[in-house]
Design a protein around this motif. Structure first.
Motif, PDB file in Angstrom:
ATOM      1  N   ASN A  97       0.224  -6.679  -1.173  1.00 20.37           N
ATOM      2  CA  ASN A  97       0.845  -7.673  -0.294  1.00 20.37           C
ATOM      3  C   ASN A  97      -0.046  -8.910  -0.167  1.00 20.37           C
ATOM      4  O   ASN A  97      -0.481  -9.266   0.932  1.00 20.37           O
ATOM      5  CB  ASN A  97       1.107  -7.070   1.085  1.00 20.37           C
ATOM      6  CG  ASN A  97       2.139  -5.986   1.045  1.00 20.37           C
ATOM      7  OD1 ASN A  97       3.333  -6.257   0.994  1.00 20.37           O
ATOM      8  ND2 ASN A  97       1.691  -4.743   1.041  1.00 20.37           N
ATOM      9  N   PRO A  98      -0.309  -9.586  -1.286  1.00 21.85           N
ATOM     10  CA  PRO A  98      -1.234 -10.727  -1.215  1.00 21.85           C
ATOM     11  C   PRO A  98      -0.710 -11.901  -0.399  1.00 21.85           C
ATOM     12  O   PRO A  98      -1.494 -12.665   0.156  1.00 21.85           O
ATOM     13  CB  PRO A  98      -1.420 -11.117  -2.685  1.00 21.85           C
ATOM     14  CG  PRO A  98      -0.201 -10.627  -3.372  1.00 21.85           C
ATOM     15  CD  PRO A  98       0.191  -9.369  -2.639  1.00 21.85           C
ATOM     16  N   MET A  99       0.605 -12.006  -0.303  1.00 24.99           N
ATOM     17  CA  MET A  99       1.178 -13.085   0.501  1.00 24.99           C
ATOM     18  C   MET A  99       0.843 -12.855   1.981  1.00 24.99           C
ATOM     19  O   MET A  99       0.408 -13.772   2.681  1.00 24.99           O
ATOM     20  CB  MET A  99       2.690 -13.124   0.310  1.00 24.99           C
ATOM     21  CG  MET A  99       3.362 -14.313   0.905  1.00 24.99           C
ATOM     22  SD  MET A  99       5.147 -14.281   0.712  1.00 24.99           S
ATOM     23  CE  MET A  99       5.386 -13.482  -0.850  1.00 24.99           C
ATOM     24  N   HIS A 100       1.014 -11.631   2.443  1.00 22.23           N
ATOM     25  CA  HIS A 100       0.681 -11.317   3.831  1.00 22.23           C
ATOM     26  C   HIS A 100      -0.816 -11.446   4.060  1.00 22.23           C
ATOM     27  O   HIS A 100      -1.247 -11.952   5.101  1.00 22.23           O
ATOM     28  CB  HIS A 100       1.150  -9.907   4.191  1.00 22.23           C
ATOM     29  CG  HIS A 100       2.639  -9.771   4.199  1.00 22.23           C
ATOM     30  ND1 HIS A 100       3.269  -8.568   4.282  1.00 22.23           N
ATOM     31  CD2 HIS A 100       3.626 -10.686   4.131  1.00 22.23           C
ATOM     32  CE1 HIS A 100       4.569  -8.738   4.272  1.00 22.23           C
ATOM     33  NE2 HIS A 100       4.815 -10.022   4.176  1.00 22.23           N
ATOM     34  N   PRO A 123      -3.716 -13.349  14.069  1.00 14.60           N
ATOM     35  CA  PRO A 123      -3.845 -12.635  12.792  1.00 14.60           C
ATOM     36  C   PRO A 123      -3.721 -11.117  12.964  1.00 14.60           C
ATOM     37  O   PRO A 123      -3.166 -10.430  12.101  1.00 14.60           O
ATOM     38  CB  PRO A 123      -5.219 -13.039  12.265  1.00 14.60           C
ATOM     39  CG  PRO A 123      -5.924 -13.695  13.373  1.00 14.60           C
ATOM     40  CD  PRO A 123      -4.898 -14.145  14.365  1.00 14.60           C
ATOM     41  N   PHE A 124      -4.211 -10.599  14.094  1.00 10.77           N
ATOM     42  CA  PHE A 124      -4.103  -9.159  14.325  1.00 10.77           C
ATOM     43  C   PHE A 124      -2.637  -8.732  14.453  1.00 10.77           C
ATOM     44  O   PHE A 124      -2.207  -7.759  13.832  1.00 10.77           O
ATOM     45  CB  PHE A 124      -4.888  -8.747  15.575  1.00 10.77           C
ATOM     46  CG  PHE A 124      -4.728  -7.289  15.912  1.00 10.77           C
ATOM     47  CD1 PHE A 124      -5.394  -6.327  15.168  1.00 10.77           C
ATOM     48  CD2 PHE A 124      -3.907  -6.889  16.953  1.00 10.77           C
ATOM     49  CE1 PHE A 124      -5.229  -4.980  15.468  1.00 10.77           C
ATOM     50  CE2 PHE A 124      -3.736  -5.550  17.258  1.00 10.77           C
ATOM     51  CZ  PHE A 124      -4.409  -4.583  16.505  1.00 10.77           C
ATOM     52  N   LEU A 125      -1.868  -9.455  15.244  1.00  9.34           N
ATOM     53  CA  LEU A 125      -0.448  -9.126  15.400  1.00  9.34           C
ATOM     54  C   LEU A 125       0.310  -9.282  14.084  1.00  9.34           C
ATOM     55  O   LEU A 125       1.181  -8.472  13.762  1.00  9.34           O
ATOM     56  CB  LEU A 125       0.192  -9.985  16.485  1.00  9.34           C
ATOM     57  CG  LEU A 125      -0.196  -9.637  17.910  1.00  9.34           C
ATOM     58  CD1 LEU A 125       0.373 -10.672  18.881  1.00  9.34           C
ATOM     59  CD2 LEU A 125       0.281  -8.242  18.278  1.00  9.34           C
ATOM     60  N   PHE A 126      -0.022 -10.326  13.320  1.00 14.13           N
ATOM     61  CA  PHE A 126       0.639 -10.495  12.025  1.00 14.13           C
ATOM     62  C   PHE A 126       0.286  -9.340  11.095  1.00 14.13           C
ATOM     63  O   PHE A 126       1.136  -8.870  10.335  1.00 14.13           O
ATOM     64  CB  PHE A 126       0.280 -11.836  11.386  1.00 14.13           C
ATOM     65  CG  PHE A 126       1.152 -12.149  10.219  1.00 14.13           C
ATOM     66  CD1 PHE A 126       2.405 -12.712  10.412  1.00 14.13           C
ATOM     67  CD2 PHE A 126       0.755 -11.853   8.926  1.00 14.13           C
ATOM     68  CE1 PHE A 126       3.240 -12.974   9.338  1.00 14.13           C
ATOM     69  CE2 PHE A 126       1.577 -12.103   7.843  1.00 14.13           C
ATOM     70  CZ  PHE A 126       2.827 -12.676   8.053  1.00 14.13           C
ATOM     71  N   LEU A 127      -0.954  -8.855  11.158  1.00 19.70           N
ATOM     72  CA  LEU A 127      -1.355  -7.702  10.346  1.00 19.70           C
ATOM     73  C   LEU A 127      -0.539  -6.473  10.723  1.00 19.70           C
ATOM     74  O   LEU A 127      -0.020  -5.766   9.854  1.00 19.70           O
ATOM     75  CB  LEU A 127      -2.847  -7.416  10.515  1.00 19.70           C
ATOM     76  CG  LEU A 127      -3.374  -6.151   9.843  1.00 19.70           C
ATOM     77  CD1 LEU A 127      -3.246  -6.241   8.327  1.00 19.70           C
ATOM     78  CD2 LEU A 127      -4.810  -5.889  10.244  1.00 19.70           C
ATOM     79  N   LEU A 132       3.746  -2.700   9.267  1.00 16.50           N
ATOM     80  CA  LEU A 132       4.984  -1.970   9.573  1.00 16.50           C
ATOM     81  C   LEU A 132       6.111  -2.402   8.645  1.00 16.50           C
ATOM     82  O   LEU A 132       6.869  -1.563   8.153  1.00 16.50           O
ATOM     83  CB  LEU A 132       5.378  -2.184  11.031  1.00 16.50           C
ATOM     84  CG  LEU A 132       4.457  -1.541  12.061  1.00 16.50           C
ATOM     85  CD1 LEU A 132       4.844  -1.968  13.474  1.00 16.50           C
ATOM     86  CD2 LEU A 132       4.464  -0.030  11.930  1.00 16.50           C
ATOM     87  N   TYR A 133       6.223  -3.691   8.382  1.00 18.53           N
ATOM     88  CA  TYR A 133       7.257  -4.190   7.479  1.00 18.53           C
ATOM     89  C   TYR A 133       7.058  -3.625   6.073  1.00 18.53           C
ATOM     90  O   TYR A 133       8.017  -3.203   5.420  1.00 18.53           O
ATOM     91  CB  TYR A 133       7.243  -5.723   7.437  1.00 18.53           C
ATOM     92  CG  TYR A 133       8.267  -6.291   6.496  1.00 18.53           C
ATOM     93  CD1 TYR A 133       9.595  -6.430   6.897  1.00 18.53           C
ATOM     94  CD2 TYR A 133       7.929  -6.689   5.204  1.00 18.53           C
ATOM     95  CE1 TYR A 133      10.548  -6.940   6.041  1.00 18.53           C
ATOM     96  CE2 TYR A 133       8.876  -7.191   4.339  1.00 18.53           C
ATOM     97  CZ  TYR A 133      10.180  -7.323   4.759  1.00 18.53           C
ATOM     98  OH  TYR A 133      11.123  -7.815   3.904  1.00 18.53           O
ATOM     99  N   ALA A 134       5.808  -3.617   5.607  1.00 17.04           N
ATOM    100  CA  ALA A 134       5.520  -3.099   4.268  1.00 17.04           C
ATOM    101  C   ALA A 134       5.938  -1.642   4.157  1.00 17.04           C
ATOM    102  O   ALA A 134       6.573  -1.239   3.173  1.00 17.04           O
ATOM    103  CB  ALA A 134       4.030  -3.260   3.949  1.00 17.04           C
ATOM    104  N   ILE A 135       5.613  -0.844   5.141  1.00 16.28           N
ATOM    105  CA  ILE A 135       5.924   0.590   5.095  1.00 16.28           C
ATOM    106  C   ILE A 135       7.413   0.852   5.298  1.00 16.28           C
ATOM    107  O   ILE A 135       8.025   1.614   4.549  1.00 16.28           O
ATOM    108  CB  ILE A 135       5.110   1.346   6.158  1.00 16.28           C
ATOM    109  CG1 ILE A 135       3.637   1.351   5.777  1.00 16.28           C
ATOM    110  CG2 ILE A 135       5.615   2.779   6.314  1.00 16.28           C
ATOM    111  CD1 ILE A 135       2.734   1.918   6.840  1.00 16.28           C
ATOM    112  N   LEU A 136       7.989   0.228   6.305  1.00 14.48           N
ATOM    113  CA  LEU A 136       9.369   0.550   6.684  1.00 14.48           C
ATOM    114  C   LEU A 136      10.440  -0.137   5.841  1.00 14.48           C
ATOM    115  O   LEU A 136      11.545   0.383   5.714  1.00 14.48           O
ATOM    116  CB  LEU A 136       9.596   0.211   8.162  1.00 14.48           C
ATOM    117  CG  LEU A 136       8.709   0.961   9.152  1.00 14.48           C
ATOM    118  CD1 LEU A 136       8.927   0.433  10.565  1.00 14.48           C
ATOM    119  CD2 LEU A 136       8.969   2.453   9.083  1.00 14.48           C
ATOM    120  N   VAL A 137      10.123  -1.290   5.264  1.00 13.07           N
ATOM    121  CA  VAL A 137      11.153  -2.043   4.545  1.00 13.07           C
ATOM    122  C   VAL A 137      10.785  -2.267   3.082  1.00 13.07           C
ATOM    123  O   VAL A 137      11.474  -1.808   2.169  1.00 13.07           O
ATOM    124  CB  VAL A 137      11.416  -3.413   5.236  1.00 13.07           C
ATOM    125  CG1 VAL A 137      12.430  -4.226   4.463  1.00 13.07           C
ATOM    126  CG2 VAL A 137      11.864  -3.211   6.665  1.00 13.07           C
TER     127      VAL A 137
END
Length: 168
Positions: A97-100, A123-127, A132-137
């Motif tokens: 996920n290099p964009m994230h 940055p912590f909240l975005f992480l 969660l987005y990476a895993i769930l979607v």
């Protein structure tokens, strides 16, 4: 084509204008310095943000060029055309996920430039949201669309957000 341009424009405005404005405003409301104010801090924050932007641009470029699609999908709505090919080169050979990762680095550099401890929440909240987005979607879709190629990529590039260390 217009949908892709509109999606990237709106996404860029949110991620690179609205969130940074919110960070600056928050930093002005809650002034809790966490770094020394000197030229080294300026250099570090600039390099961090610049490298983050570099990864965001490079990642999106490869998604469009090699993947022939985009990365904007939220709540099951495709704002850009899905990638047709799994991109595993360039920054995607370093982390999945290099964009994230780039956006997190950009926000981290901005937090250092603002120098307010409370802005580190961004940055912590975005992480957390990205994880969660990476895993769930994202990972579910990639596994469904590119099963064998995706599984090999996960073995080759085990880290979601931070570049893998070279194997010796």
């Amino acid at each position: 084509m217009i949908r892709n341009i509109l999606s990237y424009t709106i996404g860029s405005l949110i991620l690179f204008v609205m969130v940074p404005v919110a960070m600056v405003y928050t930093g002005e409301l809650f002034v809790y310095d966490f770094m020394p104010v000197n030229s080294l801090t300026f250099v570090f924050s600039s390099l961090c943000s610049a490298s983050g932007l570099f990864f965001v641009i490079w990642s999106n470029y490869l998604l469009l060029k090699e993947g022939r699609g985009g990365a904007v999908e939220l709540f099951g709505i495709e704002f850009t055309r899905k990638t047709e090919k799994l991109v595993t080169t360039g920054p995607y050979a370093m982390c999945r996920n290099p964009m994230h990762m780039g956006i997190i680095l950009f926000y981290l550099g901005l937090s250092c430039a603002i120098n307010s401890f409370i802005t580190l929440l961004f940055p912590f909240l975005f992480l957390v949201i990205s994880y969660l987005y990476a895993i769930l979607v994202d990972e579910k879709r990639l596994h469904k669309d590119f099963k064998d190629e995706y599984e090999k990529w996960v073995q080759d590039v085990p880290n979601r957000f931070w570049p893998k260390t070279p194997r010796r």
